[in-house]
Design an enzyme around this catalytic site. Structure first.
Site, PDB file in Angstrom:
ATOM      1  N   ASP A   8       0.826  -1.201   0.000  1.00 17.35           N
ATOM      2  CA  ASP A   8       0.000   0.000   0.000  1.00 17.35           C
ATOM      3  C   ASP A   8       0.862   1.253   0.000  1.00 17.35           C
ATOM      4  O   ASP A   8       0.450   2.285  -0.537  1.00 17.35           O
ATOM      5  CB  ASP A   8      -0.946  -0.003   1.206  1.00 17.35           C
ATOM      6  CG  ASP A   8      -2.144   0.910   0.995  1.00 17.35           C
ATOM      7  OD1 ASP A   8      -2.869   0.698  -0.004  1.00 17.35           O
ATOM      8  OD2 ASP A   8      -2.369   1.818   1.810  1.00 17.35           O
ATOM      9  N   CYS A  27     -10.892   4.412  -3.756  1.00 20.92           N
ATOM     10  CA  CYS A  27      -9.926   4.105  -2.703  1.00 20.92           C
ATOM     11  C   CYS A  27     -10.240   4.890  -1.437  1.00 20.92           C
ATOM     12  O   CYS A  27     -10.402   4.319  -0.363  1.00 20.92           O
ATOM     13  CB  CYS A  27      -8.511   4.413  -3.196  1.00 20.92           C
ATOM     14  SG  CYS A  27      -7.236   4.107  -1.949  1.00 20.92           S
ATOM     15  N   TYR A  47     -12.194   3.177   1.855  1.00 20.98           N
ATOM     16  CA  TYR A  47     -11.418   3.036   3.088  1.00 20.98           C
ATOM     17  C   TYR A  47     -12.133   3.731   4.250  1.00 20.98           C
ATOM     18  O   TYR A  47     -12.141   3.236   5.374  1.00 20.98           O
ATOM     19  CB  TYR A  47     -10.012   3.609   2.903  1.00 20.98           C
ATOM     20  CG  TYR A  47      -8.983   2.563   2.530  1.00 20.98           C
ATOM     21  CD1 TYR A  47      -7.872   2.320   3.344  1.00 20.98           C
ATOM     22  CD2 TYR A  47      -9.107   1.800   1.365  1.00 20.98           C
ATOM     23  CE1 TYR A  47      -6.923   1.360   3.003  1.00 20.98           C
ATOM     24  CE2 TYR A  47      -8.173   0.843   1.020  1.00 20.98           C
ATOM     25  CZ  TYR A  47      -7.079   0.629   1.843  1.00 20.98           C
ATOM     26  OH  TYR A  47      -6.161  -0.328   1.501  1.00 20.98           O
ATOM     27  N   TYR A  88      -8.704   5.699   9.457  1.00 17.45           N
ATOM     28  CA  TYR A  88      -9.627   5.672   8.313  1.00 17.45           C
ATOM     29  C   TYR A  88     -11.079   5.947   8.690  1.00 17.45           C
ATOM     30  O   TYR A  88     -11.896   6.223   7.799  1.00 17.45           O
ATOM     31  CB  TYR A  88      -9.483   4.352   7.558  1.00 17.45           C
ATOM     32  CG  TYR A  88      -8.173   4.280   6.825  1.00 17.45           C
ATOM     33  CD1 TYR A  88      -7.916   5.116   5.741  1.00 17.45           C
ATOM     34  CD2 TYR A  88      -7.160   3.414   7.233  1.00 17.45           C
ATOM     35  CE1 TYR A  88      -6.696   5.087   5.077  1.00 17.45           C
ATOM     36  CE2 TYR A  88      -5.937   3.366   6.567  1.00 17.45           C
ATOM     37  CZ  TYR A  88      -5.715   4.214   5.494  1.00 17.45           C
ATOM     38  OH  TYR A  88      -4.498   4.180   4.840  1.00 17.45           O
ATOM     39  N   GLU A 141      -9.974  -2.674  -5.788  1.00 16.21           N
ATOM     40  CA  GLU A 141      -9.809  -2.620  -4.330  1.00 16.21           C
ATOM     41  C   GLU A 141      -9.999  -4.007  -3.707  1.00 16.21           C
ATOM     42  O   GLU A 141      -9.254  -4.414  -2.816  1.00 16.21           O
ATOM     43  CB  GLU A 141     -10.790  -1.619  -3.719  1.00 16.21           C
ATOM     44  CG  GLU A 141     -10.388  -0.165  -3.871  1.00 16.21           C
ATOM     45  CD  GLU A 141      -9.143   0.186  -3.082  1.00 16.21           C
ATOM     46  OE1 GLU A 141      -8.985  -0.303  -1.947  1.00 16.21           O
ATOM     47  OE2 GLU A 141      -8.313   0.944  -3.614  1.00 16.21           O
TER      48      GLU A 141
END
Length: 224
Positions: free
Chosen positions: A43, A134, A138, A164, A206
């Site tokens: 990541d 994304c 998240y 997050y 994802e």
């Protein structure tokens, strides 16, 4: 609003993330260190490429307000989100240089290449479409895990859930959602359908990214 239309398409996909063993492991703390470190490294190099999207978006912006939003998203990626990765890495004895030197896995490479290709070919609205899944997913995952007890101090990944699901990341996500709606206002259906397809495809990527980390995938070519 365009994002209300998008939500109907992506919500079932994103809900499937919550059933993925990797994501569940983040929420209840059962994820193995090996798998988390694989995510951490992959990541990190993903975010380096992801940050380039915001820079491209700034260059393609037609007004200062749009440029500022992209700049804020870039700052949040480089100095908030990636800082979380560096802190976790340090706890495992992994340096920032080691993170940056990670060889991007096949799925990771395909995903970032897909985003950068569409971002470079299209306008600012294409850039937001590339980065939206994304950030938004998240935030969706973080809030869902927080509601299920993921913020417990006994969870070794509580800082992940906290970041997050937190206010700062939520604000950045909402900025991206707002910008997507602003840039699609008045667009013809053919263009909206194209942008929608990008967001759906990146949502699939994802899921593939979670799968890649769960299975410790890199470039899975049989060795002689």
């Amino acid at each position: 609003m365009f994002t209300e239309r998008i939500w109907k398409r992506v919500e079932p996909i994103w809900s499937s993330y919550l059933e993925h063993s990797f994501v569940k492991g983040l929420g209840d703390g059962t994820l193995s260190n090996e798998k988390f470190q694989h995510w951490l490294k992959q990541d990190y190099v993903y975010l380096i490429e992801y940050a380039k999207l915001m820079a491209i978006g700034s260059a393609k912006s037609r007004d200062l307000s749009t440029m500022s939003t992209f700049a804020n998203l870039l700052h949040g990626t480089l100095f908030m989100e990636m800082d979380l990765h560096r802190k976790f890495a340090a706890s495992y004895g992994i340096s920032s240089d080691e993170l940056e030197a990670t060889d991007s896995a096949a799925t990771n490479t395909a995903y970032t290449s897909y985003m950068l290709n569409h971002a470079q070919r299209g306008g600012a609205e294409h850039v937001v479409a590339c980065l939206l899944a994304c950030a938004w997913s998240y935030n969706f995952i973080g809030k869902s895990l927080a509601e299920k007890g993921g913020l417990s101090q006994s969870n070794p990944y509580h800082a992940w859930v906290e970041t997050y699901s937190g206010e700062e990341f939520t604000d950045l996500t909402n900025d991206a959602i707002r910008l997507m709606d602003e840039l699609t206002e008045g667009k013809p259906e053919a263009e909206l359908a194209e942008l929608e397809e990008i967001i759906v495809k990146t949502s699939y990527y994802e899921y593939m990214f979670w799968d890649m980390c769960e299975n410790l995938e890199t470039w899975n070519i049989p060795q002689e």
